[in-house]
Design a protein around this motif. Structure first.
Motif, PDB file in Angstrom:
ATOM      1  N   ARG A  16      -8.341   7.462  -7.279  1.00 56.21           N
ATOM      2  CA  ARG A  16      -8.992   7.304  -5.849  1.00 56.21           C
ATOM      3  C   ARG A  16      -7.650   7.338  -4.932  1.00 56.21           C
ATOM      4  O   ARG A  16      -6.745   6.822  -5.245  1.00 56.21           O
ATOM      5  N   PRO A  17      -8.080   7.847  -3.674  1.00 56.97           N
ATOM      6  CA  PRO A  17      -7.238   7.669  -2.649  1.00 56.97           C
ATOM      7  C   PRO A  17      -6.830   6.177  -2.213  1.00 56.97           C
ATOM      8  O   PRO A  17      -8.138   5.426  -2.236  1.00 56.97           O
ATOM      9  N   ASP A  18      -5.912   5.863  -1.550  1.00 54.58           N
ATOM     10  CA  ASP A  18      -5.473   4.504  -1.225  1.00 54.58           C
ATOM     11  C   ASP A  18      -6.625   4.114   0.007  1.00 54.58           C
ATOM     12  O   ASP A  18      -7.068   3.048  -0.056  1.00 54.58           O
ATOM     13  N   GLY A  19      -6.996   5.067   0.681  1.00 53.05           N
ATOM     14  CA  GLY A  19      -7.674   4.488   2.017  1.00 53.05           C
ATOM     15  C   GLY A  19      -9.174   4.546   1.446  1.00 53.05           C
ATOM     16  O   GLY A  19      -9.755   3.696   1.831  1.00 53.05           O
ATOM     17  N   SER A  20      -9.653   5.262   0.545  1.00 50.89           N
ATOM     18  CA  SER A  20     -10.887   5.156  -0.084  1.00 50.89           C
ATOM     19  C   SER A  20     -10.945   3.721  -0.746  1.00 50.89           C
ATOM     20  O   SER A  20     -12.033   2.942  -0.730  1.00 50.89           O
ATOM     21  N   ILE A  21     -10.100   3.285  -1.319  1.00 54.47           N
ATOM     22  CA  ILE A  21      -9.882   2.073  -2.104  1.00 54.47           C
ATOM     23  C   ILE A  21     -10.005   0.732  -1.229  1.00 54.47           C
ATOM     24  O   ILE A  21     -10.865  -0.061  -1.386  1.00 54.47           O
ATOM     25  N   THR A  22      -9.415   0.954  -0.008  1.00 58.37           N
ATOM     26  CA  THR A  22      -9.294  -0.264   0.765  1.00 58.37           C
ATOM     27  C   THR A  22     -10.741  -0.411   1.792  1.00 58.37           C
ATOM     28  O   THR A  22     -11.209  -1.227   1.772  1.00 58.37           O
ATOM     29  N   GLN A  23     -11.371   0.898   1.988  1.00 55.63           N
ATOM     30  CA  GLN A  23     -12.543   0.909   2.621  1.00 55.63           C
ATOM     31  C   GLN A  23     -14.036   0.577   1.730  1.00 55.63           C
ATOM     32  O   GLN A  23     -14.788  -0.117   2.205  1.00 55.63           O
ATOM     33  N   ALA A  82     -16.291   6.973  -4.171  1.00 53.73           N
ATOM     34  CA  ALA A  82     -16.259   7.241  -3.027  1.00 53.73           C
ATOM     35  C   ALA A  82     -14.708   7.980  -2.856  1.00 53.73           C
ATOM     36  O   ALA A  82     -13.742   7.554  -3.195  1.00 53.73           O
ATOM     37  N   GLY A  83     -14.618   9.001  -1.857  1.00 50.51           N
ATOM     38  CA  GLY A  83     -13.319   9.671  -1.556  1.00 50.51           C
ATOM     39  C   GLY A  83     -12.982  10.595  -2.800  1.00 50.51           C
ATOM     40  O   GLY A  83     -11.764  11.476  -2.615  1.00 50.51           O
ATOM     41  N   GLY A  84     -13.549  10.806  -3.705  1.00 47.59           N
ATOM     42  CA  GLY A  84     -13.107  11.918  -4.793  1.00 47.59           C
ATOM     43  C   GLY A  84     -11.918  11.426  -5.626  1.00 47.59           C
ATOM     44  O   GLY A  84     -11.586  10.187  -5.466  1.00 47.59           O
ATOM     45  N   TRP A  85     -11.678  12.158  -6.574  1.00 48.44           N
ATOM     46  CA  TRP A  85     -10.530  11.706  -7.631  1.00 48.44           C
ATOM     47  C   TRP A  85      -9.538  12.800  -7.459  1.00 48.44           C
ATOM     48  O   TRP A  85      -9.760  13.936  -7.614  1.00 48.44           O
ATOM     49  N   SER A  86      -8.363  12.357  -8.005  1.00 44.75           N
ATOM     50  CA  SER A  86      -7.249  13.190  -7.871  1.00 44.75           C
ATOM     51  C   SER A  86      -6.063  12.464  -8.654  1.00 44.75           C
ATOM     52  O   SER A  86      -6.243  11.408  -8.855  1.00 44.75           O
ATOM     53  N   LEU A  87      -5.128  13.601  -8.982  1.00 47.51           N
ATOM     54  CA  LEU A  87      -3.921  12.976 -10.175  1.00 47.51           C
ATOM     55  C   LEU A  87      -2.613  12.748  -9.000  1.00 47.51           C
ATOM     56  O   LEU A  87      -1.621  12.404  -9.687  1.00 47.51           O
ATOM     57  N   PRO A 139       3.989  -7.150  -1.125  1.00 50.18           N
ATOM     58  CA  PRO A 139       3.121  -8.195  -0.379  1.00 50.18           C
ATOM     59  C   PRO A 139       2.609  -7.650   0.809  1.00 50.18           C
ATOM     60  O   PRO A 139       1.572  -7.505   1.419  1.00 50.18           O
ATOM     61  N   SER A 140       3.567  -6.616   1.405  1.00 52.21           N
ATOM     62  CA  SER A 140       3.442  -6.134   2.858  1.00 52.21           C
ATOM     63  C   SER A 140       2.483  -5.029   2.853  1.00 52.21           C
ATOM     64  O   SER A 140       1.771  -4.553   3.578  1.00 52.21           O
ATOM     65  N   ASN A 141       2.816  -3.979   1.996  1.00 51.11           N
ATOM     66  CA  ASN A 141       2.153  -2.849   1.784  1.00 51.11           C
ATOM     67  C   ASN A 141       1.679  -2.311   0.214  1.00 51.11           C
ATOM     68  O   ASN A 141       2.811  -1.971  -0.566  1.00 51.11           O
ATOM     69  N   ILE A 142       0.576  -2.677  -0.242  1.00 49.86           N
ATOM     70  CA  ILE A 142       0.185  -2.744  -1.666  1.00 49.86           C
ATOM     71  C   ILE A 142      -0.579  -1.434  -1.795  1.00 49.86           C
ATOM     72  O   ILE A 142      -1.469  -0.952  -1.070  1.00 49.86           O
ATOM     73  N   GLN A 143       0.068  -0.153  -2.430  1.00 53.35           N
ATOM     74  CA  GLN A 143      -0.459   0.856  -2.613  1.00 53.35           C
ATOM     75  C   GLN A 143      -1.230   0.923  -4.173  1.00 53.35           C
ATOM     76  O   GLN A 143      -0.724   1.051  -5.234  1.00 53.35           O
ATOM     77  N   TYR A 144      -2.574   0.572  -3.928  1.00 51.15           N
ATOM     78  CA  TYR A 144      -3.448   0.185  -5.117  1.00 51.15           C
ATOM     79  C   TYR A 144      -3.386   1.441  -6.065  1.00 51.15           C
ATOM     80  O   TYR A 144      -3.311   1.134  -7.229  1.00 51.15           O
TER      81      TYR A 144
END
Length: 291
Positions: free
Chosen positions: A53-60, A67-72, A251-256
């Protein structure tokens, strides 16, 4: 017309009840096993879905799987921006060397404790038993001082040598060696075979399940090791997979998505090893328990 005796009627009435009880027990065990397997698979499925999933979709929408679709994209980003290939190679080399040395050294020690009679044998067995009681964290500082004095910090040997003398592996081989019929060993000795030949040509071929069990468990333990590699390896490209994955979390910017993608790439080899050698693991553990 013949009539059945009371004993036969009682026997015929007891058999269905015993069969029903056995079937019910098997179904209960299968249900419990399925539930535990599903619980165990939930974190892996969650990590796999999150990595797609995209990072924005994971946060929201953190709890929504679609939500947000799937991609590699996360996998391509993690592989292009982090030395995951080097981490894989380091973990593979360290785990492979650990398996070879553990199987050779621990099997030789267990064979000596099982068959040879020498002074200090009881004390050696007591030391192996004491090694089971010590937590690995208690040995970190002495080992660090020892390997620093030997100038081995930052090398593969600082990770391979501590795992090559595992008390658990000695006990597994010892249980298998004690299960070998004693007349078989004595017959080989009467025929003129040395203890080394008995170990290599008689004992070890019989203990193939123990070799598979110790090898696979050593590989998994060495691959998942975190604390000791974190202290010993100080360069990014020389790190192992668990240590490298831990360095990705900021800790400042987690890219899930990227973190989960790296985690999936990290545990896929272990899943593959377990799926390929699961029969040997079960056979080795079961045979050790029986003996």
């Amino acid at each position: 017309m013949t009539t059945s005796s009371p004993a036969r009627r009682a026997e015929s009435g007891a058999r269905p009840r015993t069969a029903d009880a056995g079937t019910l027990f098997n179904r209960l065990c299968a249900t419990c096993l399925t539930l535990f397997a599903l619980i165990w698979l939930v974190p892996f499925v969650w990590a796999l879905v999150t990595s797609l999933r995209p990072d924005g979709s994971i946060t929201q929408h953190p709890t929504s799987l679609f939500a947000g679709g799937w991609s590699l994209h996360a996998y391509r980003y993690a592989w292009d921006n982090y030395p995951i290939g080097s981490w894989y190679l380091n973990s593979l080399v360290i785990s492979g060397l650990s398996v070879v040395l553990t199987v050779v050294l621990c099997s030789m020690a267990a064979f000596a404790l099982a068959y040879l009679r020498f002074r200090g044998r009881t004390a050696a067995m007591a030391l192996v038993t004491a090694g089971l009681m010590l937590p690995s964290e208690a040995l970190v500082l002495p080992q660090f001082i020892e390997y620093r004095s030997l100038h081995l910090l930052g090398t593969y040997w600082a990770l391979v040598l501590p795992s090559a003398v595992a008390p658990v592996s000695v006990f597994v081989f010892h249980a298998f060696f004690r299960g070998i019929p004693r007349p078989l060993i004595e017959a080989a000795r009467i025929d003129g075979a040395s203890w080394w030949r008995v170990y290599a040509t008689v004992a070890m071929p019989i203990c193939r399940p123990a070799v598979a069990t110790v090898g696979i468990l050593t590989f998994i333990t060495s691959w998942n090791a975190f604390l000791w590699p974190l202290l010993v390896l100080n360069q990014t490209k020389s790190q192992t997979v668990p240590v490298g994955l831990a360095s990705l979390v900021s800790p400042s910017n987690i890219q899930y998505a990227e973190v989960m993608a790296s985690s999936v790439l990290g545990f896929l080899p272990l899943v593959a090893v377990f799926l390929v050698f699961q029969r040997q693991i079960v056979q080795g553990v079961a045979t050790t328990g029986i003996r």
